[in-house]
Scaffold this motif. Structure first.
Motif, PDB file in Angstrom:
ATOM      1  N   LEU A   1      13.365  30.767 -50.062  1.00 44.02           N
ATOM      2  CA  LEU A   1      14.506  30.232 -50.560  1.00 44.02           C
ATOM      3  C   LEU A   1      15.802  31.187 -50.935  1.00 44.02           C
ATOM      4  CD1 LEU A   1      11.836  29.923 -53.725  1.00 44.02           C
ATOM      5  CD2 LEU A   1      12.680  28.250 -51.498  1.00 44.02           C
TER       6      LEU A   1
ATOM      7  N   LYS B   1      20.032  29.958 -51.413  1.00 44.05           N
ATOM      8  CA  LYS B   1      20.044  28.311 -51.055  1.00 44.05           C
ATOM      9  C   LYS B   1      20.698  27.558 -52.610  1.00 44.05           C
ATOM     10  CE  LYS B   1      16.714  27.865 -48.215  1.00 44.05           C
ATOM     11  NZ  LYS B   1      15.141  26.254 -47.685  1.00 44.05           N
ATOM     12  N   THR B   2      20.473  26.860 -53.057  1.00 46.08           N
ATOM     13  CA  THR B   2      21.809  26.266 -54.438  1.00 46.08           C
ATOM     14  C   THR B   2      20.739  24.731 -54.319  1.00 46.08           C
ATOM     15  OG1 THR B   2      23.871  26.622 -54.228  1.00 46.08           O
ATOM     16  CG2 THR B   2      23.309  24.605 -55.653  1.00 46.08           C
TER      17      THR B   2
ATOM     18  N   GLU C   1      21.760  21.255 -49.070  1.00 43.97           N
ATOM     19  CA  GLU C   1      21.988  21.807 -48.401  1.00 43.97           C
ATOM     20  C   GLU C   1      23.566  23.135 -47.250  1.00 43.97           C
ATOM     21  OE1 GLU C   1      20.141  19.909 -45.203  1.00 43.97           O
ATOM     22  OE2 GLU C   1      18.301  19.911 -46.103  1.00 43.97           O
TER      23      GLU C   1
ATOM     24  N   ARG D   1      19.906  28.907 -58.477  1.00 45.24           N
ATOM     25  CA  ARG D   1      20.152  29.255 -57.212  1.00 45.24           C
ATOM     26  C   ARG D   1      19.141  30.424 -57.211  1.00 45.24           C
ATOM     27  NH1 ARG D   1      26.161  29.071 -58.402  1.00 45.24           N
ATOM     28  NH2 ARG D   1      25.123  29.069 -61.235  1.00 45.24           N
TER      29      ARG D   1
ATOM     30  N   GLU E   1      17.617  20.369 -52.383  1.00 44.03           N
ATOM     31  CA  GLU E   1      18.664  21.465 -52.379  1.00 44.03           C
ATOM     32  C   GLU E   1      19.687  20.680 -51.574  1.00 44.03           C
ATOM     33  OE1 GLU E   1      19.863  24.921 -48.558  1.00 44.03           O
ATOM     34  OE2 GLU E   1      17.598  23.548 -48.398  1.00 44.03           O
TER      35      GLU E   1
ATOM     36  N   ARG F   1      24.700  26.402 -48.903  1.00 45.74           N
ATOM     37  CA  ARG F   1      23.325  27.584 -48.502  1.00 45.74           C
ATOM     38  C   ARG F   1      24.752  28.701 -47.716  1.00 45.74           C
ATOM     39  NH1 ARG F   1      17.812  28.802 -45.371  1.00 45.74           N
ATOM     40  NH2 ARG F   1      17.097  30.306 -46.158  1.00 45.74           N
TER      41      ARG F   1
END
Length: 214
Positions: A44, A47-48, A14, A55, A12, A17
């Motif tokens: 999830l 999230k990327t 982070e 994504r 992720e 997000r």
């Protein structure tokens, strides 16, 4: 739902997000279906992963994107639910046609070509099997790695690498025809172009393009 296998292989970003600014307030069939995927969106959603390779939608994002794609693929019928999207602006949606379960099949929706492809897996299988074992087929992962090594650009959550000229207008499927663009804008442009060019004869020239606000 368990996504541990997926999370063991994907990283992720982070810092990218996103969160819904408010709860989904609509009270319709699509909202009910979104709420049945609470495990997915709570774990999830927003999230990327892998610098933008894939994504996962937030609940509100899923609602909005589903309504967009219904115009392109299902004539406004409530039979899909978009839940994720990749670096090329291709979206993944549950197919509810004649079914009531999320464990049936998934569609890959391609706004740049106007096509959709069937993926024989439900949501959990999509993340834990398809994206692990068939990442090239599902996400064009090798092309993404090549593009990323050249561009060194992490795609924002609301962005994609779209076609400058869509494939259904004769655009080339290569890096020279790619550009980073806002995902929702890209989808809306492709929808309008697709609808306005369906009745054109082969070889017919388009003299001008005018976009209309929804």
């Amino acid at each position: 739902m368990n996504f541990d296998t997926f999370l063991s292989k994907y990283t992720e970003n982070e810092e990218l997000r996103v969160f819904d600014d408010e709860d989904l307030e609509s009270n319709d069939l699509l909202t009910e279906r979104i709420n049945t995927l609470e495990d997915l969106f709570s774990r999830l959603g927003g999230k990327t992963f892998n610098n933008g390779l894939v994504r996962v939608c937030t609940k509100k994002g899923a609602y909005k994107l589903t309504r967009c794609f219904e115009k392109m693929y299902s004539n406004g019928k409530d039979n899909i639910l978009v839940f994720a999207f990749d670096w090329l602006g291709r979206h993944f949606a549950i197919d509810y046609t004649g079914k009531n379960s999320t464990e049936d099949q998934t569609f890959l929706l391609e706004p740049g070509s106007g096509e959709h492809l069937l993926i024989p897996a439900g949501v959990e299988g999509f993340f834990n099997y398809i994206l692990i074992n068939l990442a090239q087929d599902a996400l064009a992962a090798e092309s993404f790695n090549e593009w990323f090594n050249i561009s060194k650009t992490v795609i924002g959550f609301d962005e994609c690498v779209g076609y400058k000229v869509p494939l259904f207008l004769g655009g080339d499927d290569d890096f020279h025809n790619f550009e980073i663009t806002n995902t929702e804008v890209y989808i809306e442009i492709c929808i309008q172009l697709l609808h306005r060019t369906k009745k054109l004869k082969p070889g017919q020239t388009i003299n001008s393009i005018r976009f209309e606000d929804n």
